[in-house]
Structures are given as C-alpha cells and as structure tokens.
Write an enzyme that holds these catalytic residues in place. Structure first.
Site, short mmCIF file in Angstrom:
data_model
loop_
_atom_site.label_atom_id
_atom_site.label_comp_id
_atom_site.label_asym_id
_atom_site.label_seq_id
_atom_site.Cartn_x
_atom_site.Cartn_y
_atom_site.Cartn_z
N LYS A 33 6.53 -3.39 16.18
CA LYS A 33 6.81 -1.98 15.87
C LYS A 33 7.56 -1.29 17.02
CE LYS A 33 5.30 -1.65 11.70
NZ LYS A 33 6.29 -1.48 10.60
N ILE A 56 8.68 -9.47 -3.53
CA ILE A 56 8.81 -10.91 -3.33
C ILE A 56 7.98 -11.64 -4.39
CG2 ILE A 56 9.35 -10.86 -0.86
CD1 ILE A 56 6.40 -11.42 -0.27
N ASP A 71 13.73 -10.35 -0.68
CA ASP A 71 13.07 -11.00 0.47
C ASP A 71 13.81 -10.55 1.73
OD1 ASP A 71 12.21 -14.45 1.35
OD2 ASP A 71 12.32 -12.61 2.55
N GLN A 92 0.83 -1.21 0.00
CA GLN A 92 0.00 0.00 0.00
C GLN A 92 0.87 1.27 0.00
OE1 GLN A 92 -2.02 0.99 3.65
NE2 GLN A 92 -3.58 2.21 2.62
N TYR A 109 1.65 -7.08 16.08
CA TYR A 109 2.03 -5.97 15.21
C TYR A 109 2.67 -4.85 16.02
CZ TYR A 109 1.38 -2.11 11.88
OH TYR A 109 1.57 -1.04 11.04
C1 VAH Z 1 -3.14 -1.39 10.37
N1 VAH Z 1 -3.07 0.21 8.54
O1 VAH Z 1 -4.33 -1.12 10.48
C2 VAH Z 1 -2.26 -0.42 9.60
C3 VAH Z 1 -1.71 0.67 10.49
C4 VAH Z 1 -2.16 2.31 12.30
C5 VAH Z 1 -2.71 1.20 11.48
O2 VAH Z 1 -0.55 0.33 11.12
O3 VAH Z 1 -2.64 -2.39 10.83
#
Ligand code: VAH
Length: 317
Positions: A146, A34, A53, A12, A142
């Site tokens: 991060k 990839i 990759d 994106q 996630y």
């Molecule tokens: C998500 N679009 O929704 C991503 C983003 C802050 C959200 O990191 O996982």
C-alpha cells in the site's frame, strides 16, 4: 458520460461500489472480476461484466478500449492477514497489478483510484491522531504494497500526468459482501454472530483500538474524491479519512445495549494482534476535510442500528 471499470467488483468494496456507480452514472460501469468470483444477481444483471485479471495488462487495455473507459477503480488486493500467508502473491497483485493499471491509464488517459489503508503505518508512526504526512514503515506485506502503491501512483501523476487519487481506508464494515482475510474483519463478524448465534469469540485483544468506517461512508469518500476538481487537491495518494475508533469492548457494548443476551469472549489470533497493534489508534483527517470536503455520516451508534436491522431481516431473527 462516465465510463468506469471496477477491478475487483465482487469484493467487499467493489460489490457495493459498482452498484453505487451504476446508480449515479448512466455510462458503461463495467464489473471486472476473475474466474471463481463471478458477479451474481443485481451486480450481474444491472450492467456489463468482463473478466479483468489485474495481472493481465493486455486484457485491462482491451476492456478500456472496448468501453471507452475514463476511470478505473482498482480494488484488487490481498488483505492484511491473508497477505502475510501469501506475501509474493500479495506483491504480484498489489504492485504488479498496479503497474499494469497505471501503464494502461498512462496510454489511454484514464483516471485511477487505488485504495490505500491505515496499513501503511507501522510501529514508528505516531499512534494517536496520526498525521497526514508522517513516517510510513509498515510491518506487513499488505502495508508495504500500500505504501509502495501510494508512491508509484504519485510518481505517475508527477511524471506522466496520470490523474491518480486515493484514500487510506480504515477497517470497513459492511453487510453485503463479506470481507476476506483482514485484521479489522472482527468488526464485521461480531455483528453477524450477534444476530446468528448470540455469541462472539473475538480474535483481537481488549484495548486494541483501530479506525473503522461504515461502507456507505467509504463509498462516498471514494466517489467524492474522484469527482472533485483536481485544482483543490494538495495531496493525492493518499488521504487519511476517519469516522470512528473503537476496541472490541466498545463495539461489543454498543451491540449488547441493543441485544442484552449477546455475549463475547476472547480467542486471540497472534497474527491479527501483531498487525492490529502496529496500526494507529486514530487518524487526523483534516487534509481530506479541507481539500475535498470529506465528512463521515455514520458513527458507531448509527452504524450498529443499521447493521443489526439489516442482518436481523436477512436472517429472520
Ligand atoms: C484489513 N480490512 O484488515 C483491511 C483494511 C485497514 C484494514 O485494510 O486488512
């Protein structure tokens, strides 16, 4: 001359960032991808592309040497909702991949941009006008990748002098490459459904506010941060940046004002609801504004005008 490698160039952010960098710089702007996510059209025809990759450190090093890369934009990640279904893979790509990029950059002298996210914040973080420096105890894999990525990138800068920089992206809204597997992606899908079907079933509950940003502002933020004189930076990984904050009702009404026939109901996704409710309602981005001149250009009204105009043309509506 700037030579840049974009890892994740067909995603994106990457699909638009690569073209923007090619428009700005006349060096080698290499589209890393990839197998199964090959570049197409202008992205393929407008510059070099290589299989990159992020879990293959030697391959990344070979590309850096071949094109004399001085800057790496590392955009490889599983987004929040998908990462909850594949947490080990999310860690392997998010952190195993970042380790590879940082080691190659340490050896070859590359600067590195790795996006962070409002996903680094959790339920213990102040929700409104979330500060730049505050508690980051995310409730998702996630978010764990991060916040760990921010810490590791700052370590590589302090310990080895690697020029690492990053912003905490809010939900990004775009009309080029569709997002995949994010919690904020409802704010993209709603525009497509408004134009294609006239109705949207929203997976996020009314009253759930999240920070959002139009992709042109996100691209400018990443490039401006990488171009600024490093002497201006007190922070590096990672800057809060903000543009707008809304809930599903607000974005629905912004569209309905322009398309009175548009309708919406709710079909809540419990996973995305849990994730969204753990994230801030709004961010304080004073440090980015003061240290490198960050300022958004789009708000909900101007983004909605642009999104609907482009999507109506694309779908002949
Ligand atoms: C998500 N679009 O929704 C991503 C983003 C802050 C959200 O990191 O996982």
């Amino acid at each position: 001359m700037k030579n840049v490698l974009i890892i994740g160039s067909t995603g994106q952010i990457g699909s638009e960032l690569t073209m923007e960098l090619r428009n700005r710089y006349n060096g080698n702007i290499v589209a890393g991808y990839i197998p199964g996510a090959e570049p197409k059209g202008d992205l393929l025809e407008s510059g070099p592309a290589e299989i990159a990759d992020i879990t293959d450190a030697q391959k990344i090093a070979d590309i850096v040497s071949k094109y004399n890369i001085d800057t790496i934009y590392n955009l490889a990640a599983l987004l929040s909702a998908v990462a909850e279904s594949k947490p080990q893979l999310a860690w392997k790509i998010g952190m195993g991949g970042l380790c590879n990029v940082l080691e190659v950059s340490r050896e070859k002298g590359c600067a590195v941009f790795t996006p962070s996210s409002i996903g680094v914040f959790g339920n213990d973080t102040p929700k409104d006008q979330t500060p730049q420096d505050t508690i980051c105890r995310p409730a998702t894999m996630y978010g764990v990748t991060k916040v760990s990525g921010e810490l590791l990138s700052d370590y590589y800068h302090a310990r080895f002098g690697v020029d690492t920089r990053s912003v905490r992206f809010p939900g990004l809204i775009s009309n080029v490459a569709p997002p995949g597997g994010g919690t904020t992606d409802y704010a993209v899908d709603i525009y497509y459904e408004a134009v294609k079907s006239g109705h949207f079933s929203c997976p996020i509950p009314k009253g759930t506010f999240m920070d959002m940003m139009y992709m042109p502002d996100a691209l400018r933020a990443a490039i401006d941060l990488m171009e600024v004189d490093p002497a201006c930076l007190k922070h590096r990984n990672s800057f809060n940046i903000a543009a707008m904050s809304f809930d599903p009702e607000i974005i629905f009404n912004a569209i309905k004002k322009r398309m009175p026939e548009f309708t919406m109901d709710y079909n809540i996704d419990p996973l995305r609801q849990r994730i969204a409710e753990s994230w801030p309602n709004s961010l304080d981005d004073t440090c980015a504004r003061e240290e490198w001149g960050w300022k958004p250009s789009y708000d909900l009204e101007t983004m909605t005008d642009d999104m609907l105009t482009i999507l109506k043309q694309r779908f002949n509506k």
